[in-house]
Scaffold this active site. Structure first.
Site, PDB file in Angstrom:
ATOM      1  N   CYS A 136      37.864  44.496  35.932  1.00 12.05           N
ATOM      2  CA  CYS A 136      38.997  45.268  35.412  1.00 12.05           C
ATOM      3  C   CYS A 136      40.078  45.436  36.474  1.00 12.05           C
ATOM      4  O   CYS A 136      39.944  46.249  37.391  1.00 12.05           O
ATOM      5  CB  CYS A 136      38.519  46.635  34.923  1.00 12.05           C
ATOM      6  SG  CYS A 136      39.864  47.661  34.282  1.00 12.05           S
ATOM      7  N   CYS A 139      41.753  48.874  36.554  1.00 10.61           N
ATOM      8  CA  CYS A 139      40.927  49.903  37.199  1.00 10.61           C
ATOM      9  C   CYS A 139      40.894  49.719  38.719  1.00 10.61           C
ATOM     10  O   CYS A 139      40.996  50.682  39.465  1.00 10.61           O
ATOM     11  CB  CYS A 139      39.477  49.849  36.704  1.00 10.61           C
ATOM     12  SG  CYS A 139      39.283  49.532  34.967  1.00 10.61           S
ATOM     13  N   ASP A 140      40.696  48.490  39.167  1.00 17.34           N
ATOM     14  CA  ASP A 140      40.344  48.272  40.572  1.00 17.34           C
ATOM     15  C   ASP A 140      41.399  47.545  41.404  1.00 17.34           C
ATOM     16  O   ASP A 140      41.266  47.461  42.630  1.00 17.34           O
ATOM     17  CB  ASP A 140      39.022  47.470  40.654  1.00 17.34           C
ATOM     18  CG  ASP A 140      37.868  48.244  40.015  1.00 17.34           C
ATOM     19  OD1 ASP A 140      37.913  49.483  40.049  1.00 17.34           O
ATOM     20  OD2 ASP A 140      36.956  47.609  39.475  1.00 17.34           O
TER      21      ASP A 140
END
Ligand code: NDP
Length: 312
Positions: A136, A139-140
């Site tokens: 992701c 997200c990251d």
């Protein structure tokens, strides 16, 4: 077999399931959550979550899901750590069965079974998960700003993740296993136009290298057989997701990939009294906050349904 009919049973325990539980519990629906095989869902394999509003300093994924569970339990939600293995959604009383053979009856079912990222299946991918390996970018990606990264995949997700990362990273290497991408034309154009995004055609991952964290990636051109090494700190797998909806095949309407279809603007499925939320019905946004939003919708829709049927 249970002798009572529950107002609301929620299947799944990610942000969608627990948010549905919080709303349902506060509406006196006495919900029960069956957590499924990954209690807490995909966030349990996420480290820092920095994009969920309300956590100004960020939070670890598992800790956040613990907070969600506690909040749901505070209002009386019963949480059962079991997997649902069978469902009969016909008629006004829905029946589901747990792995231990319990038969559960409910007036409404909220499906929040989520989706699972697909992985390449090489050992180094598992070993370096959360230490440079991620599924992701939203997200990251932030953790890799200023560093080179690799993205694997040739679909819209890979194109989207690679162009997103190109805004944060000096160089993004996109590994496409064929000589063309599956992504939509518009996304392919975007990939082409992004200068710091390098597409490696006909290229597969051989190994992700690094002891404690990702340091480089060994790749192979599957036309020439030639191997080479890309220096990169992040390795993003973007080869698709699989919604966890197999239990409902043939009963609930789904798209070609298995995502549940809902009436637009609602969480209603094609079966009365059955509502869908979270990633099981969303292949576009797939964020904790959007999953929580649709979990809320599902609980409100279920509450309205119970009121219409004069059950509560
Ligand atoms: P897709 O199934 O569309 O694409 C998966 C990609 O990964 C393909 O290019 C496939 O290669 C490649 N792949 C699969 N397995 C491997 C492997 N083992 N090694 C290397 N590459 C592999 O998945 P997406 O998640 O990209 O998209 C799913 C759906 O969601 C699509 O309908 C897409 O359009 C939609 N979507 C829409 C978005 C939007 O509208 N903004 C954003 C994201 C997704 P190959 O082509 O060779 O099979």
């Amino acid at each position: 077999m249970q002798d009572s009919v529950h107002n609301c049973v929620i299947v799944g325990s990610g942000p969608a399931g627990y948010t549905a539980a919080i709303y349902a519990a506060r509406a006196n629906m006495n919900p029960i959550v069956y957590t499924g095989k990954e209690p807490g869902g995909q966030l349990m394999i996420t480290t820092d979550v920095e994009n969920y509003p309300g956590y100004p300093d960020g939070i670890m994924g598992p800790e956040m899901m613990e907070d969600f569970r506690k909040q749901a339990e505070r209002f009386g939600t019963k949480v059962i750590n079991e997997i649902i293995v069978k469902a009969d959604l016909e008629g006004p009383i829905k029946k589901i069965w747990s792995e231990t053979g319990d038969e559960i009856h409910a007036h409404t079912i909220i499906i929040a079974t989520g989706a699972s990222a697909k992985w390449l299946g090489i050992p180094s991918e598992q070993r370096l998960m959360n230490n440079g390996v991620s599924a992701c970018a939203v997200c990251d990606g932030f953790f890799f700003r200023g560093q080179e990264v690799v993205v694997v995949g040739g679909g819209d997700t890979a194109a989207e993740e690679a162009t997103y990362l190109a805004k944060l990273c000096p160089k993004v290497h996109l590994l496409v296993r064929r000589d063309e991408m599956r992504a939509s034309k518009i996304m392919q154009k975007r990939v082409e136009k992004t200068e710091n995004l390098i597409v490696h055609w006909n290229t597969e991952t051989v190994e992700i290298n690094g002891e404690e964290a990702v340091e480089s990636v060994t790749v192979k051109n599957n036309k020439t057989g030639e191997e080479s090494i890309i220096e990169a700190k992040g390795f993003f797998v973007a080869i698709g997701h699989k919604p966890n909806t197999g239990l409902f095949t043939g009963v609930l309407d789904m798209d070609g990939s298995g995502y549940l279809k809902t009436t637009p603007g609602t969480s209603r499925t094609n079966v009365e009294g059955v509502f869908a939320s979270g990633d099981a019905q969303d292949n576009v946004y797939r964020q904790a906050v959007t999953a929580a939003g649709t979990g809320c919708m599902a609980a409100l829709d279920a509450e309205r349904y119970l009121a219409e049927k004069e059950i509560i």
